[in-house]
Scaffold this motif. Sequence first.
Motif, PDB file in Angstrom:
ATOM      1  N   ASP A  67      47.087  29.577  34.295  1.00  0.00           N
ATOM      2  CA  ASP A  67      47.405  29.527  32.869  1.00  0.00           C
ATOM      3  C   ASP A  67      46.444  30.385  32.056  1.00  0.00           C
ATOM      4  O   ASP A  67      46.833  31.021  31.073  1.00  0.00           O
ATOM      5  N   SER A  68      45.183  30.414  32.476  1.00  0.00           N
ATOM      6  CA  SER A  68      44.207  31.227  31.744  1.00  0.00           C
ATOM      7  C   SER A  68      44.493  32.713  31.894  1.00  0.00           C
ATOM      8  O   SER A  68      44.226  33.495  30.981  1.00  0.00           O
ATOM      9  N   VAL A  69      45.052  33.118  33.045  1.00  0.00           N
ATOM     10  CA  VAL A  69      45.455  34.521  33.210  1.00  0.00           C
ATOM     11  C   VAL A  69      46.526  34.870  32.183  1.00  0.00           C
ATOM     12  O   VAL A  69      46.446  35.885  31.487  1.00  0.00           O
ATOM     13  N   MET A  70      47.535  34.008  32.078  1.00  0.00           N
ATOM     14  CA  MET A  70      48.584  34.263  31.097  1.00  0.00           C
ATOM     15  C   MET A  70      48.024  34.244  29.686  1.00  0.00           C
ATOM     16  O   MET A  70      48.365  35.096  28.846  1.00  0.00           O
ATOM     17  N   GLY A  71      47.164  33.275  29.388  1.00  0.00           N
ATOM     18  CA  GLY A  71      46.564  33.212  28.060  1.00  0.00           C
ATOM     19  C   GLY A  71      45.785  34.461  27.719  1.00  0.00           C
ATOM     20  O   GLY A  71      45.855  34.976  26.594  1.00  0.00           O
ATOM     21  N   ALA A  72      45.020  34.966  28.686  1.00  0.00           N
ATOM     22  CA  ALA A  72      44.244  36.185  28.450  1.00  0.00           C
ATOM     23  C   ALA A  72      45.156  37.379  28.213  1.00  0.00           C
ATOM     24  O   ALA A  72      44.891  38.221  27.343  1.00  0.00           O
ATOM     25  N   LEU A  73      46.238  37.473  28.975  1.00  0.00           N
ATOM     26  CA  LEU A  73      47.161  38.591  28.793  1.00  0.00           C
ATOM     27  C   LEU A  73      47.851  38.523  27.433  1.00  0.00           C
ATOM     28  O   LEU A  73      48.044  39.550  26.760  1.00  0.00           O
ATOM     29  N   ILE A  74      48.204  37.315  26.989  1.00  0.00           N
ATOM     30  CA  ILE A  74      48.792  37.181  25.656  1.00  0.00           C
ATOM     31  C   ILE A  74      47.785  37.551  24.578  1.00  0.00           C
ATOM     32  O   ILE A  74      48.115  38.246  23.602  1.00  0.00           O
ATOM     33  N   TRP A  99      47.557  48.108  31.976  1.00  0.00           N
ATOM     34  CA  TRP A  99      47.852  46.794  32.540  1.00  0.00           C
ATOM     35  C   TRP A  99      46.808  46.394  33.565  1.00  0.00           C
ATOM     36  O   TRP A  99      46.385  45.231  33.628  1.00  0.00           O
ATOM     37  N   ARG A 100      46.366  47.336  34.388  1.00  0.00           N
ATOM     38  CA  ARG A 100      45.362  47.004  35.407  1.00  0.00           C
ATOM     39  C   ARG A 100      44.065  46.535  34.746  1.00  0.00           C
ATOM     40  O   ARG A 100      43.433  45.578  35.214  1.00  0.00           O
ATOM     41  N   GLU A 101      43.672  47.194  33.671  1.00  0.00           N
ATOM     42  CA  GLU A 101      42.445  46.795  32.975  1.00  0.00           C
ATOM     43  C   GLU A 101      42.577  45.403  32.381  1.00  0.00           C
ATOM     44  O   GLU A 101      41.646  44.591  32.451  1.00  0.00           O
ATOM     45  N   ARG A 102      43.741  45.117  31.839  1.00  0.00           N
ATOM     46  CA  ARG A 102      43.936  43.805  31.224  1.00  0.00           C
ATOM     47  C   ARG A 102      43.991  42.698  32.272  1.00  0.00           C
ATOM     48  O   ARG A 102      43.463  41.602  32.060  1.00  0.00           O
ATOM     49  N   VAL A 103      44.624  42.964  33.393  1.00  0.00           N
ATOM     50  CA  VAL A 103      44.668  41.957  34.450  1.00  0.00           C
ATOM     51  C   VAL A 103      43.276  41.724  35.025  1.00  0.00           C
ATOM     52  O   VAL A 103      42.904  40.582  35.335  1.00  0.00           O
ATOM     53  N   ALA A 104      42.481  42.774  35.147  1.00  0.00           N
ATOM     54  CA  ALA A 104      41.106  42.606  35.624  1.00  0.00           C
ATOM     55  C   ALA A 104      40.321  41.693  34.683  1.00  0.00           C
ATOM     56  O   ALA A 104      39.564  40.812  35.131  1.00  0.00           O
ATOM     57  N   PHE A 105      40.505  41.866  33.374  1.00  0.00           N
ATOM     58  CA  PHE A 105      39.850  40.975  32.413  1.00  0.00           C
ATOM     59  C   PHE A 105      40.372  39.551  32.560  1.00  0.00           C
ATOM     60  O   PHE A 105      39.602  38.581  32.572  1.00  0.00           O
ATOM     61  N   ALA A 106      41.696  39.399  32.692  1.00  0.00           N
ATOM     62  CA  ALA A 106      42.281  38.071  32.829  1.00  0.00           C
ATOM     63  C   ALA A 106      41.756  37.353  34.077  1.00  0.00           C
ATOM     64  O   ALA A 106      41.555  36.134  34.059  1.00  0.00           O
ATOM     65  N   LEU A 107      41.526  38.086  35.152  1.00  0.00           N
ATOM     66  CA  LEU A 107      40.980  37.473  36.360  1.00  0.00           C
ATOM     67  C   LEU A 107      39.533  37.026  36.162  1.00  0.00           C
ATOM     68  O   LEU A 107      39.094  36.031  36.763  1.00  0.00           O
TER      69      LEU A 107
END
Length: 310
Positions: free
Chosen positions: A252-259, A274-282
């Motif tokens: 859920d925190s991954v989705m929250g970070a992406l939003i 997108w790769r940069e944002r997913v890295a942050f979400a992780l």
Amino acid sequence: MGYAVVLGEALVDLLETRYDGEPGYRQAIGGGPLNVAVAVARLGGDVEFVGSFGDDALAERIRVFLGAAGVGLAGAVTVPAPTALAVATFAGSEPDFRFYGEPRSYALLTPDDLDVALVEGADVLYCGSIVLLHPPVLAAARRAWAIAGALRVFDPNVRPRLLDGHGALDGLREVVAEFAASAHLVKLSSADAALLYPHQPVEGVAAYLRELGAATVVVTLGADGALVAAGDDVVRIPAPKVRAVDATGAGDSVMGALIAELLAAGEPVDPVGWRERVAFALRVAGLVCESPGGAVAMPARDAVLARFPA
């Protein structure tokens, strides 16, 4: 920066723990979409939670918690039902949920309950999770999805114990296909992918969802990070090394970070974004895993940057 609308369930988790060497349960406010909303708010985004709350003391605690976290409740409604409970036991850090309470307080939102202006004005609309197994809320989500002028994000957030036989699973697949067909982003876990599309590798699942119409697909892989399918690229992003004690709410925190990032900067213009944002979400998810308990573990942006400095 505008705001996000998160449509879904709010409930109370009872998380397995031990007191003085004896087994017991710790109460925590939860629900996948609620966790998403709290993550967005803690990371600096404006967010409104849309869903149904019970009419008891537990529901009031949920409202107070969300208000303190900075989550708006203009689109939430109260229904005559006790707050649903999710009892979680653990195998390692991964929770296994069983759900209790009839009627389910989170499953009573109807299309007529929607604040249309609130949904129309959002910059991001999230729909997904276990509420879509219930016809009234599924109808409300369909209405919101149809009227939103926003970036639309979807997460099936499958809970196998709520699926009664192959018919329910087939119905869920149809719902996933329906929402994915017009989604700007679909996020699901590798466990979701394995249940929905058995014998398919995660790359194949991501490709299928994109063929249906999803612009970008992110599949979380637990400690192995995430797969990102955007543009012509399908890449794996590694997860940071963490001292995991409780994975509740990590996805859920991954989705929250992406939003939160969509609110801050809009949709990425290329796969690199997108790769940069997913890295942050992780990194956000990694920090969540280092603390016990779902929504209460959602970190502020400063805490993420302090734990994982660039």
